[in-house]
Design a protein around this motif. Structure first.
Motif, PDB file in Angstrom:
ATOM      1  N   TYR A 113     -39.219  62.152  -2.172  1.00  0.00           N
ATOM      2  CA  TYR A 113     -39.358  63.522  -2.196  1.00  0.00           C
ATOM      3  C   TYR A 113     -40.788  63.695  -3.013  1.00  0.00           C
ATOM      4  CZ  TYR A 113     -34.469  64.195  -1.124  1.00  0.00           C
ATOM      5  OH  TYR A 113     -33.203  64.134  -0.064  1.00  0.00           O
ATOM      6  N   GLY A 114     -41.546  62.860  -3.214  1.00  0.00           N
ATOM      7  CA  GLY A 114     -42.869  62.654  -3.641  1.00  0.00           C
ATOM      8  C   GLY A 114     -43.027  62.338  -5.161  1.00  0.00           C
ATOM      9  N   GLY A 115     -41.988  62.110  -5.906  1.00  0.00           N
ATOM     10  CA  GLY A 115     -42.013  61.843  -7.318  1.00  0.00           C
ATOM     11  C   GLY A 115     -42.323  60.381  -7.506  1.00  0.00           C
ATOM     12  N   GLY A 116     -41.948  59.509  -6.631  1.00  0.00           N
ATOM     13  CA  GLY A 116     -42.098  58.025  -6.784  1.00  0.00           C
ATOM     14  C   GLY A 116     -41.110  57.083  -7.769  1.00  0.00           C
ATOM     15  N   PHE A 117     -40.405  57.994  -8.001  1.00  0.00           N
ATOM     16  CA  PHE A 117     -39.445  57.449  -8.977  1.00  0.00           C
ATOM     17  C   PHE A 117     -38.332  56.113  -8.506  1.00  0.00           C
ATOM     18  CE2 PHE A 117     -39.527  61.782 -10.681  1.00  0.00           C
ATOM     19  CZ  PHE A 117     -39.895  61.575 -12.248  1.00  0.00           C
ATOM     20  N   TYR A 118     -37.876  56.250  -7.205  1.00  0.00           N
ATOM     21  CA  TYR A 118     -37.407  54.960  -6.956  1.00  0.00           C
ATOM     22  C   TYR A 118     -38.190  53.855  -6.726  1.00  0.00           C
ATOM     23  CZ  TYR A 118     -32.620  56.791  -6.460  1.00  0.00           C
ATOM     24  OH  TYR A 118     -31.503  57.541  -7.133  1.00  0.00           O
ATOM     25  N   ASP A 119     -39.443  54.119  -6.001  1.00  0.00           N
ATOM     26  CA  ASP A 119     -40.575  52.984  -6.004  1.00  0.00           C
ATOM     27  C   ASP A 119     -40.829  52.305  -7.338  1.00  0.00           C
ATOM     28  OD1 ASP A 119     -40.966  53.257  -3.018  1.00  0.00           O
ATOM     29  OD2 ASP A 119     -42.226  55.045  -3.707  1.00  0.00           O
ATOM     30  N   ARG A 120     -40.983  53.191  -8.222  1.00  0.00           N
ATOM     31  CA  ARG A 120     -40.958  52.416  -9.603  1.00  0.00           C
ATOM     32  C   ARG A 120     -39.974  51.669 -10.118  1.00  0.00           C
ATOM     33  NH1 ARG A 120     -44.085  57.215 -10.029  1.00  0.00           N
ATOM     34  NH2 ARG A 120     -42.445  58.256 -11.112  1.00  0.00           N
ATOM     35  N   THR A 121     -38.767  52.324  -9.980  1.00  0.00           N
ATOM     36  CA  THR A 121     -37.692  51.777 -10.526  1.00  0.00           C
ATOM     37  C   THR A 121     -37.202  50.504  -9.736  1.00  0.00           C
ATOM     38  OG1 THR A 121     -36.745  53.989 -10.854  1.00  0.00           O
ATOM     39  CG2 THR A 121     -34.997  52.286 -10.883  1.00  0.00           C
ATOM     40  N   LEU A 122     -37.437  50.605  -8.554  1.00  0.00           N
ATOM     41  CA  LEU A 122     -36.986  49.323  -7.598  1.00  0.00           C
ATOM     42  C   LEU A 122     -38.050  48.136  -8.070  1.00  0.00           C
ATOM     43  CD1 LEU A 122     -36.103  50.911  -4.372  1.00  0.00           C
ATOM     44  CD2 LEU A 122     -34.511  49.661  -5.700  1.00  0.00           C
ATOM     45  N   GLN A 123     -39.344  48.470  -8.075  1.00  0.00           N
ATOM     46  CA  GLN A 123     -40.238  47.340  -8.622  1.00  0.00           C
ATOM     47  C   GLN A 123     -39.744  46.747  -9.958  1.00  0.00           C
ATOM     48  OE1 GLN A 123     -44.421  48.691  -9.637  1.00  0.00           O
ATOM     49  NE2 GLN A 123     -44.908  47.061  -8.177  1.00  0.00           N
ATOM     50  N   LYS A 124     -39.567  47.471 -10.795  1.00  0.00           N
ATOM     51  CA  LYS A 124     -39.017  46.885 -12.104  1.00  0.00           C
ATOM     52  C   LYS A 124     -37.730  46.156 -12.087  1.00  0.00           C
ATOM     53  CE  LYS A 124     -37.597  48.671 -16.447  1.00  0.00           C
ATOM     54  NZ  LYS A 124     -37.158  49.615 -17.586  1.00  0.00           N
ATOM     55  N   LEU A 125     -36.873  46.830 -11.197  1.00  0.00           N
ATOM     56  CA  LEU A 125     -35.501  45.921 -11.239  1.00  0.00           C
ATOM     57  C   LEU A 125     -35.663  44.611 -10.311  1.00  0.00           C
ATOM     58  CD1 LEU A 125     -32.985  48.987 -10.162  1.00  0.00           C
ATOM     59  CD2 LEU A 125     -33.342  47.508 -12.526  1.00  0.00           C
ATOM     60  N   ARG A 126     -36.606  44.475  -9.294  1.00  0.00           N
ATOM     61  CA  ARG A 126     -36.733  43.657  -8.498  1.00  0.00           C
ATOM     62  C   ARG A 126     -37.599  42.469  -9.060  1.00  0.00           C
ATOM     63  NH1 ARG A 126     -37.398  47.077  -2.912  1.00  0.00           N
ATOM     64  NH2 ARG A 126     -35.040  46.958  -2.180  1.00  0.00           N
ATOM     65  N   ALA A 127     -38.385  42.944 -10.008  1.00  0.00           N
ATOM     66  CA  ALA A 127     -39.268  41.837 -11.045  1.00  0.00           C
ATOM     67  C   ALA A 127     -38.165  40.899 -11.916  1.00  0.00           C
ATOM     68  CB  ALA A 127     -40.421  42.764 -11.832  1.00  0.00           C
ATOM     69  N   THR A 128     -37.069  41.374 -12.166  1.00  0.00           N
ATOM     70  CA  THR A 128     -36.184  40.721 -12.889  1.00  0.00           C
ATOM     71  C   THR A 128     -34.927  40.194 -12.505  1.00  0.00           C
ATOM     72  OG1 THR A 128     -35.097  42.822 -13.871  1.00  0.00           O
ATOM     73  CG2 THR A 128     -36.966  41.964 -14.801  1.00  0.00           C
ATOM     74  N   GLY A 129     -34.541  40.402 -11.265  1.00  0.00           N
ATOM     75  CA  GLY A 129     -33.135  40.030 -10.496  1.00  0.00           C
ATOM     76  C   GLY A 129     -33.014  40.781  -9.297  1.00  0.00           C
ATOM     77  N   PRO A 130     -31.863  40.514  -8.658  1.00  0.00           N
ATOM     78  CA  PRO A 130     -31.660  41.173  -7.334  1.00  0.00           C
ATOM     79  C   PRO A 130     -31.402  42.797  -7.570  1.00  0.00           C
ATOM     80  CG  PRO A 130     -29.747  39.823  -8.019  1.00  0.00           C
ATOM     81  CD  PRO A 130     -30.845  39.712  -8.991  1.00  0.00           C
ATOM     82  N   ALA A 131     -31.991  43.367  -6.639  1.00  0.00           N
ATOM     83  CA  ALA A 131     -31.656  44.973  -6.455  1.00  0.00           C
ATOM     84  C   ALA A 131     -31.732  45.233  -5.069  1.00  0.00           C
ATOM     85  CB  ALA A 131     -32.668  45.672  -7.651  1.00  0.00           C
ATOM     86  N   MET A 132     -30.598  45.442  -4.553  1.00  0.00           N
ATOM     87  CA  MET A 132     -30.451  45.789  -2.959  1.00  0.00           C
ATOM     88  C   MET A 132     -30.410  47.375  -2.889  1.00  0.00           C
ATOM     89  SD  MET A 132     -27.335  45.311  -0.233  1.00  0.00           S
ATOM     90  CE  MET A 132     -28.086  43.592   0.243  1.00  0.00           C
ATOM     91  N   ALA A 133     -31.263  48.019  -2.078  1.00  0.00           N
ATOM     92  CA  ALA A 133     -31.644  49.367  -2.043  1.00  0.00           C
ATOM     93  C   ALA A 133     -31.139  49.925  -0.683  1.00  0.00           C
ATOM     94  CB  ALA A 133     -32.979  49.915  -2.142  1.00  0.00           C
ATOM     95  N   ILE A 134     -30.076  50.532  -0.437  1.00  0.00           N
ATOM     96  CA  ILE A 134     -29.419  51.232   0.614  1.00  0.00           C
ATOM     97  C   ILE A 134     -29.718  52.590   0.868  1.00  0.00           C
ATOM     98  CG2 ILE A 134     -27.500  51.260   2.258  1.00  0.00           C
ATOM     99  CD1 ILE A 134     -28.487  48.483   1.697  1.00  0.00           C
ATOM    100  N   GLY A 135     -30.530  53.156   1.652  1.00  0.00           N
ATOM    101  CA  GLY A 135     -30.609  54.606   1.862  1.00  0.00           C
ATOM    102  C   GLY A 135     -29.389  55.207   2.310  1.00  0.00           C
ATOM    103  N   LEU A 136     -29.117  56.516   1.945  1.00  0.00           N
ATOM    104  CA  LEU A 136     -28.168  57.244   2.590  1.00  0.00           C
ATOM    105  C   LEU A 136     -28.575  58.481   3.083  1.00  0.00           C
ATOM    106  CD1 LEU A 136     -24.996  57.206  -0.415  1.00  0.00           C
ATOM    107  CD2 LEU A 136     -25.636  56.047   1.678  1.00  0.00           C
ATOM    108  N   ALA A 137     -28.374  58.475   4.196  1.00  0.00           N
ATOM    109  CA  ALA A 137     -29.091  59.620   5.237  1.00  0.00           C
ATOM    110  C   ALA A 137     -28.218  60.128   6.175  1.00  0.00           C
ATOM    111  CB  ALA A 137     -30.501  59.430   5.269  1.00  0.00           C
ATOM    112  N   PHE A 138     -28.417  61.158   6.886  1.00  0.00           N
ATOM    113  CA  PHE A 138     -27.900  61.655   8.250  1.00  0.00           C
ATOM    114  C   PHE A 138     -28.571  60.877   9.148  1.00  0.00           C
ATOM    115  CE2 PHE A 138     -26.709  65.155   5.408  1.00  0.00           C
ATOM    116  CZ  PHE A 138     -25.404  65.594   5.683  1.00  0.00           C
ATOM    117  N   ALA A 139     -28.185  60.459  10.307  1.00  0.00           N
ATOM    118  CA  ALA A 139     -28.955  59.787  11.380  1.00  0.00           C
ATOM    119  C   ALA A 139     -30.007  60.796  11.866  1.00  0.00           C
ATOM    120  CB  ALA A 139     -28.202  59.683  12.623  1.00  0.00           C
TER     121      ALA A 139
END
Length: 197
Positions: free
Chosen positions: A142-168
């Protein structure tokens, strides 16, 4: 990347975001209900396979796919869950322990979050909201970049699987990706889960 290139990518993302959100908004109630049940079944099966220590969900807003049935299935299975909270603009999200029925507080943008008194936890599997996605793991949020920053931080220290939830209906042929964009490991829609790489 120069300013002009960045501006053109931002403009393209904005147009694609509007296109995908328009397709999402056009979906009827019957499709939405069936999709929520489908992602609950597939999502619970994915969690059972991956066996994460803690799963992050999100409270559905503005026409997002309903995660209520998925949360209920995970709770029945005894899975530890959490929800993201926005601490500050430009900062990664913080996750607080949560289970269906726990109190939530109203926040800006129509968001609901656990109170500050809920324990802070670190998820290793995140179900991520999105506006649009492609079949290569690209995501438009949605333009805020929150998940990009969060995933970068989490993945720097351990596994963090990100699965998008959406309609087809939110799928696009190609999502523009910038260096700071963190890829998804998969997307779960009413048609099942697609994993990448």
């Amino acid at each position: 990347m120069n300013q002009k290139t960045t501006a053109s990518i931002d403009e393209r993302k904005a147009a694609l975001r509007a296109q995908a959100l328009g397709a999402r908004a056009a979906l009827g109630a019957d499709i939405r209900a069936a999709a929520a049940e489908a992602i609950a079944t597939e999502g619970a099966a994915l969690v059972a396979r991956e066996k994460p220590a803690c799963v992050s969900l999100f409270v559905s807003v503005r026409g997002e796919i309903d995660i209520g049935p998925l949360a209920a299935k995970l709770a029945e299975a005894g899975v530890s869950m959490c929800l993201p909270t926005i601490v500050q603009k430009g900062e990664p999200l913080v996750f607080r322990a949560w289970a269906p029925g726990d109190a939530l507080e109203d926040r800006r943008f129509g968001l609901k979050e656990p109170p500050a008194s809920a324990p802070e936890v670190t998820p290793d599997l995140l179900f991520v909201p999105l506006a649009a996605f492609d079949r290569a793991g690209g995501r438009i949020g949605y333009g805020g970049g929150f998940y990009d920053r969060t995933l970068q931080k989490l993945r720097a220290t351990g596994p963090a699987m990100a699965i998008g939830l959406a309609f087809a209906a939110q799928a696009l042929e190609d999502v523009p990706v910038e260096p700071h964009d963190e890829p998804l490991d998969g997307v779960l829609t009413e048609n099942g889960v697609v994993t990448f790489g």
